[in-house]
Design an enzyme around this catalytic site. Structure first.
Site, PDB file in Angstrom:
ATOM      1  N   THR A 209       0.834  -1.212   0.000  1.00  0.00           N
ATOM      2  CA  THR A 209       0.000   0.000   0.000  1.00  0.00           C
ATOM      3  C   THR A 209       0.867   1.261   0.000  1.00  0.00           C
ATOM      4  OG1 THR A 209      -1.753   1.217   1.151  1.00  0.00           O
ATOM      5  CG2 THR A 209      -0.244  -0.023   2.541  1.00  0.00           C
ATOM      6  N   ARG A 210       0.272   2.356  -0.499  1.00  0.00           N
ATOM      7  CA  ARG A 210       0.957   3.658  -0.434  1.00  0.00           C
ATOM      8  C   ARG A 210       0.023   4.695   0.185  1.00  0.00           C
ATOM      9  NH1 ARG A 210      -1.573   5.250  -5.516  1.00  0.00           N
ATOM     10  NH2 ARG A 210      -1.504   7.407  -4.834  1.00  0.00           N
ATOM     11  N   HIS A 214      -7.779   2.057   5.849  1.00  0.00           N
ATOM     12  CA  HIS A 214      -9.042   2.248   6.564  1.00  0.00           C
ATOM     13  C   HIS A 214      -9.742   0.893   6.717  1.00  0.00           C
ATOM     14  CE1 HIS A 214      -8.117   6.414   6.100  1.00  0.00           C
ATOM     15  NE2 HIS A 214      -8.072   6.295   4.783  1.00  0.00           N
ATOM     16  N   HIS A 217      -9.687  -1.576   3.815  1.00  0.00           N
ATOM     17  CA  HIS A 217      -8.412  -2.289   3.645  1.00  0.00           C
ATOM     18  C   HIS A 217      -8.287  -3.420   4.651  1.00  0.00           C
ATOM     19  CE1 HIS A 217      -7.629   1.869   2.210  1.00  0.00           C
ATOM     20  NE2 HIS A 217      -7.148   1.195   1.187  1.00  0.00           N
ATOM     21  N   ARG A 303      -7.705  -3.775  -6.988  1.00  0.00           N
ATOM     22  CA  ARG A 303      -8.151  -3.050  -8.175  1.00  0.00           C
ATOM     23  C   ARG A 303      -7.130  -1.951  -8.478  1.00  0.00           C
ATOM     24  NH1 ARG A 303     -10.939   1.117  -9.692  1.00  0.00           N
ATOM     25  NH2 ARG A 303     -12.526   0.854 -11.302  1.00  0.00           N
TER      26      ARG A 303
END
Ligand code: PPS
Length: 581
Positions: A209-210, A214, A217, A303
């Site tokens: 992740t970058r 929340h 996720h 996605r």
């Protein structure tokens, strides 16, 4: 008896070694040899690594980029660009290259060794140069990113901020790059593999992740881990991500809070010093290989993985599921299993998260986009509990206090005599008349008297001048101020670099003062055009030195068509419209 016990112990250990991970190629020398090389490195040509190169070097040295053993030479590079494979056929999708300027490349003798240093001058590795080559960066952008549109941050970096010559060769590692932040959360692939073994984690699904994470996720990662019966490795990229992203300090504080919301002994957090390219499908493949090297057995691909958003025409650069398809195609060869996952959405009527693919017609789906979240933070509006955890909101609010004015740079660029400085003064007056925000003016002539004293007008000196202006502006903006810059800034590359520096902390508003050369020359306030025409000044912009016209500035004004006051009104109206003034 003892021998049997030892046998059992080693058999047990073997059973614990995960069947995944593959061969790890660490490039550090043993400590005595590293010490000797460090001493010798002082007499070698010195290269100071930029942030991207430093991130790449760290992952080359610690084996995160296994099986690479250095920066790519020409043959590997060509095949990676065209076929996503090294010369020997190994799958490798992103070119890992060491770019330098022509003067540095020309100074190297055949088979030279160079010392690769961090910004403080600490030697980290020695590169034995086996290949010096001029890449076709346009072709590279087209193949690797599928576009030459500079709206794509990877393309802008490649075309505007990458040196024209690549050096390929093997590396010998001297020492690890230093980190002073979150040191307990930074692990090499070897450390992480060892940690998994010690904790009896055999199946590990990694999540890249970058962004701050929340509830969506958390739901996604939990479900993905459950689906494949694995433990979860949250491994955010903290090297360099997309310009404008939430800084990694804030994100890591959020991830730490989030970790408490997973079942015990279920998830762990480790930071990846990766310089992302935002290369969509190719980048996803690269991420998977890196996670395999870190010892994960599975990798989540969501996605639009590593997608940079939309192009100059508003179309997405990549199909949102292209990354999942590409990884599925190569799954066997990758040596890590792919866990494709649809986006998770909140169904208010069921008060639950569910995969987008399972949404029924009667479901009331809710979502808060990144832009909407920023807007709510800015306005101090409520952020619902279904969206994220209160601890995460608290951290984000501390970082982005409500109604805090956003810093920005007004970057006027144009020929000498185009009216940049006058227009900058008029805009300054409007800003000061209407508000009390701190404004710093970095005018061309003024800057050259202080900040850039001693610099001339060669290409290197002009570039250095613009980088200095960009750097100071970015600091002003970091602290919520406004920077007004008014240099000629004739080269697109240097302007792009200034933009990048500034955009790390706020908005960059490029205003091309497009007054035609004939008009500027006829004004000739300082008599410099006449001197240039007479050959008394060499390399004068517009006469015998180029001015590269900005391709897509935020604004363009021509002071031969409108008065300075009208031009200032236009700039001011634009700022108002964007909520900046
Ligand atoms: S640059 O190219 O952005 O670094 O230039 P900048 O710092 O804005 O400085 C431009 C001013 O320097 C004077 N000057 C020259 N300009 C262009 N080319 C050459 N060779 C040159 N030599 C001196 C000139 O007065 C510029 O000021 P402005 O205000 O733009 O007229």
């Amino acid at each position: 008896m003892k021998a049997v016990a030892a046998e059992i112990a080693s058999a047990e250990l073997d059973a614990l070694v995960p069947p995944h991970g593959g061969v790890l190629r660490e490039l550090y020398l043993p400590s005595a040899e590293a010490e000797a090389l460090k001493r010798r490195s002082a007499s070698l040509p010195q290269w100071t690594l930029n942030q991207r190169q430093l991130c790449d070097l760290e992952l080359l040295l610690n084996g995160g980029f296994s099986p690479l053993q250095g920066f790519l030479g020409r043959t590997d590079y060509d095949r990676v660009v065209s076929e996503m494979r090294l010369a020997d056929g190994t799958l490798w999708p992103i070119p890992i290259t060491l770019d330098v300027d022509e003067a540095f490349a020309a100074s190297l003798a055949d088979g030279a060794q160079i010392s690769l240093n961090d910004i403080q001058g600490t030697p980290l590795a020695v590169l034995t140069v086996e290949d010096v080559y001029f890449p076709d960066r346009i072709a590279e952008a087209r193949s690797v990113f599928g576009t030459t549109d500079r709206t794509h941050p990877g393309v802008a970096e490649l075309l505007d901020r990458t040196g024209p010559v690549y050096l390929g060769g093997r590396l010998q590692g001297i020492q690890q790059p230093s980190h002073y932040d979150f040191t307990a959360l930074r692990h090499s692939p070897r450390h992480l593999r060892e940690w998994f073994r010690q904790h009896g984690w055999h199946r590990i699904v990694a999540f890249q992740t970058r962004n701050p994470m929340h509830r969506a996720h958390r739901e996604l990662t939990l479900r993905a881990a459950e689906k494949v019966g694995a433990k979860l490795l949250i491994q955010p990229s903290v090297g360099r991500t997309k310009p404008g992203d939430v800084d990694h300090y804030t994100r890591v504080r959020c991830y730490r809070e989030l970790l408490a919301h997973y079942p015990p002994d279920h998830a762990t957090l480790s930071l990846l010093p990766l310089a992302m390219r935002m290369g969509g499908p190719r980048e996803a493949l690269w991420h998977a290989i890196i996670r395999k090297n870190y010892g994960a057995s599975h990798f989540i691909v969501g996605r639009d993985h590593a997608g940079p958003g939309k192009d100059a025409e508003g179309k997405p650069f990549y199909d949102p599921y292209a990354a999942q398809h590409l990884l599925a195609e190569h799954e066997q060869e990758l040596g890590i299993q792919i866990v494709p996952f649809p986006a998770m959405v909140y169904a208010a009527n069921r008060d639950t998260y569910l995969p987008q693919t399972e949404v029924a017609a009667q479901d009331e789906v809710r979502d808060i986009s990144g832009t909407e979240l920023r807007r709510r933070l800015h306005n101090g509006e409520a952020i619902p509990e279904w969206f994220t955890f209160p601890e995460v909101v608290k951290i984000l609010r501390e970082r982005h206090p409500a109604n805090a004015p956003q810093g920005y740079a007004l970057f006027f660029t144009g020929l000498s005599g185009s009216g940049k400085s006058t227009l900058a003064q008029a805009v300054l007056a409007r800003l000061l008349e209407t508000g009390s925000r701190p404004v710093t003016v970095l005018d061309g002539d003024e800057v050259r008297r202080h900040l850039s004293k001693g610099l001339g007008f060669s290409r290197e000196d002009r570039d250095a001048n613009i980088t200095r202006i960009g750097y100071v502006a970015s600091e002003v903006i970091r602290h919520g101020g406004i920077a007004i810059c008014a240099p000629i800034a004739p080269y697109a590359g240097a302007r792009a670099e200034a933009r990048q520096l500034v955009q790390a902390h706020g908005r960059f508003v490029e205003i091309h003062v497009s007054t035609p050369l004939e008009v500027c020359e006829s004004r000739d306030r300082k008599g410099l055009y006449a001197a240039a025409r007479a050959g008394k000044i060499k390399g004068f912009t517009g006469i015998d030195d180029p001015y590269e016209i900005p391709a897509s500035p935020e604004l363009r004004v021509d002071t031969s068509q409108v008065t300075v006051s009208e031009a200032a009104d236009r700039v001011f109206a634009w700022l108002r419209n964007e909520g900046l003034a």
